[in-house]
Scaffold this motif. Structure first.
Motif, PDB file in Angstrom:
ATOM      1  N   LEU A   1       0.851  -1.358  -0.060  1.00 38.61           N
ATOM      2  CA  LEU A   1      -0.038   0.020   0.083  1.00 38.61           C
ATOM      3  C   LEU A   1       0.759   1.204   0.053  1.00 38.61           C
ATOM      4  O   LEU A   1       0.439   2.133  -0.670  1.00 38.61           O
TER       5      LEU A   1
ATOM      6  N   ALA B   1       2.667   1.798  -3.392  1.00 32.62           N
ATOM      7  CA  ALA B   1       1.693   2.234  -4.507  1.00 32.62           C
ATOM      8  C   ALA B   1       1.590   3.862  -4.124  1.00 32.62           C
ATOM      9  O   ALA B   1       1.190   4.537  -5.169  1.00 32.62           O
ATOM     10  N   SER B   2       1.729   4.298  -2.939  1.00 31.73           N
ATOM     11  CA  SER B   2       1.166   5.584  -2.839  1.00 31.73           C
ATOM     12  C   SER B   2       2.479   6.563  -3.051  1.00 31.73           C
ATOM     13  O   SER B   2       2.485   7.958  -3.002  1.00 31.73           O
TER      14      SER B   2
ATOM     15  N   SER C   1       2.932   7.114 -10.611  1.00 32.36           N
ATOM     16  CA  SER C   1       1.667   6.955 -10.941  1.00 32.36           C
ATOM     17  C   SER C   1       1.573   5.977 -12.274  1.00 32.36           C
ATOM     18  O   SER C   1       0.458   5.236 -12.758  1.00 32.36           O
TER      19      SER C   1
ATOM     20  N   LEU D   1      -6.156  -2.886  -0.710  1.00 36.50           N
ATOM     21  CA  LEU D   1      -5.498  -2.844  -2.072  1.00 36.50           C
ATOM     22  C   LEU D   1      -6.315  -2.687  -3.257  1.00 36.50           C
ATOM     23  O   LEU D   1      -5.749  -2.242  -4.240  1.00 36.50           O
TER      24      LEU D   1
ATOM     25  N   GLN E   1      -8.416  -0.394  -3.243  1.00 33.18           N
ATOM     26  CA  GLN E   1      -8.553   0.988  -3.548  1.00 33.18           C
ATOM     27  C   GLN E   1      -7.553   1.596  -4.367  1.00 33.18           C
ATOM     28  O   GLN E   1      -7.493   2.831  -4.755  1.00 33.18           O
ATOM     29  N   LYS E   2      -6.405   0.773  -4.583  1.00 35.45           N
ATOM     30  CA  LYS E   2      -5.199   1.354  -5.041  1.00 35.45           C
ATOM     31  C   LYS E   2      -5.397   0.866  -6.549  1.00 35.45           C
ATOM     32  O   LYS E   2      -6.253  -0.056  -6.850  1.00 35.45           O
ATOM     33  N   ASN E   3      -4.324   1.232  -7.421  1.00 32.15           N
ATOM     34  CA  ASN E   3      -4.514   0.762  -8.837  1.00 32.15           C
ATOM     35  C   ASN E   3      -3.707  -0.466  -9.017  1.00 32.15           C
ATOM     36  O   ASN E   3      -2.883  -0.608 -10.099  1.00 32.15           O
TER      37      ASN E   3
END
Length: 202
Positions: free
Chosen positions: A87, A90-91, A95, A115, A117-119
């Motif tokens: 997580l 990814a932040s 991007s 996860l 909620q992420k790409n």
């Protein structure tokens, strides 16, 4: 984050385009034909690294990722055991990098849900949807797998995941593979996301 190794310049193997595979230690399963079984036991290969430093290392291939729509694939082992690190990675990472997780989904839902909620994209090896076969092959039951699989189907679009359904010599055959595929379709899984294949055993 604990990692074991990084394999660069993988082309259309673990996702789209050119990817770097980051292998993470640890797995809840004891699969009879695990290709990484001995490596996963080697604590001398484990390196603890910050997410920032890992991004710096992987950035050497940033241009390749951009030009081929590639990125980073986390494998193992079971990457979802380190969900908090994933997580955070990814932040912090660019991007434009596509992020993929190779997983058995046999982890608590609380590891998976953040996860979604992420790409992230997911490559899921379900082994078998037959409970008896799954337990014999992995040493665990698959109730958590089914629950997480249904959550993924509800929460993310079908192009963000692929489900591998293997023939496992000595455990499954073409009929049991087709039975698993049929059950997946009953769950509402799009046929286009299902990948039948055969394990290559030692």
């Amino acid at each position: 984050m604990d990692i074991q190794w990084i394999n660069r310049h993988r082309i259309d193997i673990d996702g789209v385009g050119i990817t770097s595979l980051v292998s993470l230690p640890g797995c809840p399963l004891s699969c009879s034909y695990c290709i990484n079984k001995e490596i996963l036991k080697r604590e001398d290969l484990i390196k603890t690294i910050s997410e920032e430093d890992l991004i710096d290392i992987l950035s050497i291939d940033h241009s390749y990722f951009l030009y081929t729509n590639g990125g980073i694939t986390f494998g193992g082992g079971e990457p979802l055991l380190q969900w908090k690190h994933l997580l955070r990675f990814a932040s912090l990472c660019p991007s434009e990098w596509n992020l993929t997780i190779e997983t058995s989904l046999n982890v608590p839902t609380k590891y998976l849900e953040p996860l979604l909620q992420k790409n992230f994209s997911f490559i899921i090896d379900i082994k078998s949807l037959d409970t008896r076969i799954y337990r014999e092959y992995t040493g665990r039951d698959n109730h958590q797998v089914l629950s997480n699989l249904k959550l993924i189907r509800r929460r993310i679009p079908s192009h963000k995941y692929a489900i591998k359904v293997p023939i496992i010599p000595g455990y499954t055959d073409n009929k049991s593979q087709q039975d698993s595929i049929y059950k997946l379709r009953e769950f509402g899984i799009n046929q286009e996301t299902i990948i039948p294949f055969t394990y290559i055993t030692p």
